[in-house]
Enzyme design. Sequence first.
Site, PDB file in Angstrom:
ATOM      1  N   HIS A 366      45.904 116.440  90.300  1.00 33.07           N
ATOM      2  CA  HIS A 366      46.908 117.728  90.545  1.00 33.07           C
ATOM      3  C   HIS A 366      47.705 118.245  89.322  1.00 33.07           C
ATOM      4  CE1 HIS A 366      47.479 117.159  95.253  1.00 33.07           C
ATOM      5  NE2 HIS A 366      46.991 115.785  94.683  1.00 33.07           N
ATOM      6  N   ARG A 558      60.231 123.458  91.063  1.00 35.97           N
ATOM      7  CA  ARG A 558      60.928 122.748  90.234  1.00 35.97           C
ATOM      8  C   ARG A 558      60.775 123.416  88.739  1.00 35.97           C
ATOM      9  NH1 ARG A 558      61.135 117.111  91.284  1.00 35.97           N
ATOM     10  NH2 ARG A 558      61.968 116.932  89.144  1.00 35.97           N
ATOM     11  N   LYS A 563      56.402 126.584  83.879  1.00 38.48           N
ATOM     12  CA  LYS A 563      56.377 127.449  85.200  1.00 38.48           C
ATOM     13  C   LYS A 563      57.440 128.623  84.559  1.00 38.48           C
ATOM     14  CE  LYS A 563      56.632 123.566  88.563  1.00 38.48           C
ATOM     15  NZ  LYS A 563      55.453 123.975  89.486  1.00 38.48           N
ATOM     16  N   THR A 665      51.678 126.260  95.382  1.00 38.34           N
ATOM     17  CA  THR A 665      51.604 126.304  97.074  1.00 38.34           C
ATOM     18  C   THR A 665      52.810 127.254  97.555  1.00 38.34           C
ATOM     19  OG1 THR A 665      52.604 124.332  97.329  1.00 38.34           O
ATOM     20  CG2 THR A 665      50.409 124.179  97.722  1.00 38.34           C
ATOM     21  N   LYS A 669      53.021 130.182 100.367  1.00 43.76           N
ATOM     22  CA  LYS A 669      54.147 130.412 101.388  1.00 43.76           C
ATOM     23  C   LYS A 669      54.805 131.995 101.370  1.00 43.76           C
ATOM     24  CE  LYS A 669      54.440 125.639 100.867  1.00 43.76           C
ATOM     25  NZ  LYS A 669      55.394 124.544 100.014  1.00 43.76           N
TER      26      LYS A 669
HETATM   27  C1  26W Z   1      53.538 110.272  87.071  1.00 46.02           C
HETATM   28  C2  26W Z   1      54.299 111.473  86.788  1.00 46.02           C
HETATM   29  C3  26W Z   1      54.116 112.462  87.559  1.00 46.02           C
HETATM   30  C4  26W Z   1      54.545 112.918  89.123  1.00 46.02           C
HETATM   31  C5  26W Z   1      54.091 113.867  89.633  1.00 46.02           C
HETATM   32  C6  26W Z   1      53.064 113.513  87.126  1.00 46.02           C
HETATM   33  C7  26W Z   1      52.535 114.105  88.151  1.00 46.02           C
HETATM   34  C8  26W Z   1      53.176 114.652  89.364  1.00 46.02           C
HETATM   35  C9  26W Z   1      52.540 115.629  90.239  1.00 46.02           C
HETATM   36  C10 26W Z   1      50.874 115.824  89.794  1.00 46.02           C
HETATM   37  C11 26W Z   1      53.249 117.008  89.845  1.00 46.02           C
HETATM   38  C12 26W Z   1      52.801 118.011  90.974  1.00 46.02           C
HETATM   39  O1  26W Z   1      53.402 117.907  92.154  1.00 46.02           O
HETATM   40  N1  26W Z   1      51.780 118.659  90.964  1.00 46.02           N
HETATM   41  C13 26W Z   1      51.477 119.911  91.676  1.00 46.02           C
HETATM   42  O2  26W Z   1      50.736 119.527  92.714  1.00 46.02           O
HETATM   43  C14 26W Z   1      50.571 120.661  93.546  1.00 46.02           C
HETATM   44  C15 26W Z   1      49.678 120.585  94.767  1.00 46.02           C
HETATM   45  O3  26W Z   1      48.301 120.301  94.428  1.00 46.02           O
HETATM   46  C16 26W Z   1      50.038 122.032  92.902  1.00 46.02           C
HETATM   47  O4  26W Z   1      50.164 123.117  93.709  1.00 46.02           O
HETATM   48  C17 26W Z   1      50.877 122.335  91.647  1.00 46.02           C
HETATM   49  O5  26W Z   1      50.427 123.339  90.977  1.00 46.02           O
HETATM   50  C18 26W Z   1      51.147 121.024  90.700  1.00 46.02           C
HETATM   51  O6  26W Z   1      52.022 121.275  89.602  1.00 46.02           O
END
Ligand code: 26W
Length: 818
Positions: A366, A558, A563, A665, A669
Amino acid sequence: MTPKLSRTILATSDPETLAAEILRALKYRVGKDTTVATPYDWLTASINVVRDRVIDQWIRSTKEAYDEKEKRVYYLSLEFLIGRLMRDAFSNIGLWDDMRVALKSLGVEIDVVAGLEPDAALGNGGLGRLAACFMESMATVDIPAHGYGIRYQNGMFRQEISDGWQVELPENWLDHGNPWEFERRERSFEVGYGGHVESVTSKDGRLEKHVWKPVERVLAVAYDTPVVGWRGTRVNTLRLWSSMAIDPILLDAFNAGDHIGALRESNKAEALSRVLYPADSTAAGQELRLRQEYFFSTASLQDITQRHLSQFGDLLSLPDQAAIHLNDTHPAVAVAELMRLFMDEHGVDFDQAWDATKRTFAYTNHTLLPEALESWPVALFDRLLPRHLQIIYAINAQVLLEARSSGHFSDEQISRISLIQEGGERRVRMGNLAFVGSHSINGVSALHTELMKETVFADLHQLYPDRINNKTNGITPRRWLIQSNPGLTGIVRDAIGDKFLDDVEELTALDKFAGDAAFREQFAAVKRANKERLANYVSGRLGVKVDPSALFDIQIKRIHEYKRQLLNIIEAVALYDQIRSHPERDWMPRVKFFGGKAAPSYHNAKLIIKLANDVAKVINRDPSVRGLLKMVFVPNYNVSLAEIMMPAADLSEQISTAGMEASGTGNMKFGLNGALTIGTLDGANVEMKEHVGDENIFIFGLTANQVAERRANGYNPRAVIDASPDLSQALSMISTGVFSPDDPNRYRDLLGGLYEGDWFMVAADFDAYAATQREVDKVWSDSPDWYARAVRNVARMGWFSSDRTIRQYAKEIWNVAQ
Ligand code: 26W
């Protein structure tokens, strides 16, 4: 063979019957009568009535999957950002309107009661919300699926804004109990940590197996929540694990009078599932986090393997019956854990175990942000999970042998493929572990997937070229259109009929209504009503008055430098300055809304929130602006607030530095609710442009390739700033304290970053962004044109349904019937 569940609305009840059932539930489940019932009691009673119907279908779905030996999907995710469930379940089962009437007859407003339900925020942002949309879509498209995660007692923190600064407060979603969940004490598993590994040898001295002897042990207890698909067709299970001490009270200590000490184990064990880590992009690197990751991975795998064994008797057939999905690398340790279960608990040899493991797992990436890629110090891993580290070494040896023997990889490439990062403190690379342990690795938008192949996973992609594939994200149209925007849903039904309710891609039939003035007027009236609702919300909560006839320009997500909320704020400052210097021009009234949480330790993100609030304060109070520009930071952005804000937007801000937002996403929406997007060619914006057409989206700025090229070839932001009078002027206003007279230097470091390197290309994209905003104004001034474009957005967004995404996963990754 039992017939497939019918796709009919199963719960038809008349409001009188429902009212009687609500009263019965109030009396016998809550233990109250109407004279003393609080609104919470009505909430609980109402949920109970609908829940009973859900349970019937839940049991049917579960039994059917069992009887038919259907292949199941297991979605492992450290986050499920589900939000409220009442409207979702009532509406999907077809009872929302009847329940409204029933409650009304008892003198209770359903909206008031629904507003009391806590917003289950067991996630940070996009990744967690995607998991929730996927759960709903899997139930809708009739895939037997279980979600597995952690039942955090405290989910995402509640954000308050105090003097413009973010303040984090604990969130207590379970305070009033949770009528949706079922505790399953009988489904509990032991989770071990630490200790050592013993080698068992046979009489002739051959190594037979390894036995891990952990020193610490806790229990994972299951809590199940039913997930109802559209029209109640199928009900799946979200199983969340809660931690518990095996011996809640140490009797020896208790009897010796040490009453606090007697609870020590219990407190320690319960800390595991206590709180969600609130960082959405930087790996926490803390021991408790790794403990959480292993905790829910092993509990889920023990549950899955036990279910499989009891039904099929042989673990090696697991890949035929189960597809286990890793939502990012957070559950990647499951790869080593499944290997351990195969080899140490079931006597399978390495090669067979490895083959079965790879056929079972699939992994979604992601994010490409380097700071988000998880890795754990080898020393920590060894201390907590010594057997898993051994297994990881064994896997690594196998993978590196494959790479070396192919003869196609340099030493440098081999070191990048390795599961162990060398040089400095040695670390275990969880992304590489997830990759090599999976048969499928997918990105979440076309661009992101290509970048994965070129960057983080370039070498692994060369070694295993068939594994990386794309699955562009989607959103559930039930929550994000039908439930959150009943006004729009209503006029669309009148225009094109009900087919889109079952297949949202049928919305294309709405395209021709873009040219229908009467429909556009209905559309504008619905949008206006949604904007009034948001205006009331901010006036009630924040005391800020905004005009619903102004353009509502919204950036909610966020807070993160990539962003680029900062780009938006600086542009607002520039616009403010222009309005004051050119009062004679024909400015289009605009309200800029911001919302989003900053990770508590992310200094710049918190400063960006303060800047938004500082700028808002000055602009909103300045009479010379004459209300042409207003700015509002809406505190505590969460799923429920999104449900109010998405339908109220005219303009959606999707302005990340190209190449950095994996998909997004929120962009989908907004589009589905008829906002036009201003955005960069990043993430799924690229595909949105292809679907809605160039003239129905405002694209600006550097492309991902151009960003990479500038970064590589020396980009000089100072020269760019000097060449842009508007940007220079806005930056100088901020840095001279126009918005922070109490602390003129407050933003010095933040803006300093723009002059030194400007990693996120704020300066580089500023002029293009500002010019595109004026283009937006121009289109906005021509209402028929604007609404025609907005209607076309709604008509063409159906492809971004998570039903489509899930069908692609089912067919191309999981190999499950649907
Ligand atoms: C380990 C710490 C950590 C926690 C959460 C690292 C990374 C994350 C996630 C990958 C962050 C996240 O929510 N990423 C988002 O995922 C969405 C669903 O696929 C995408 O639409 C977003 O672009 C992406 O930033």
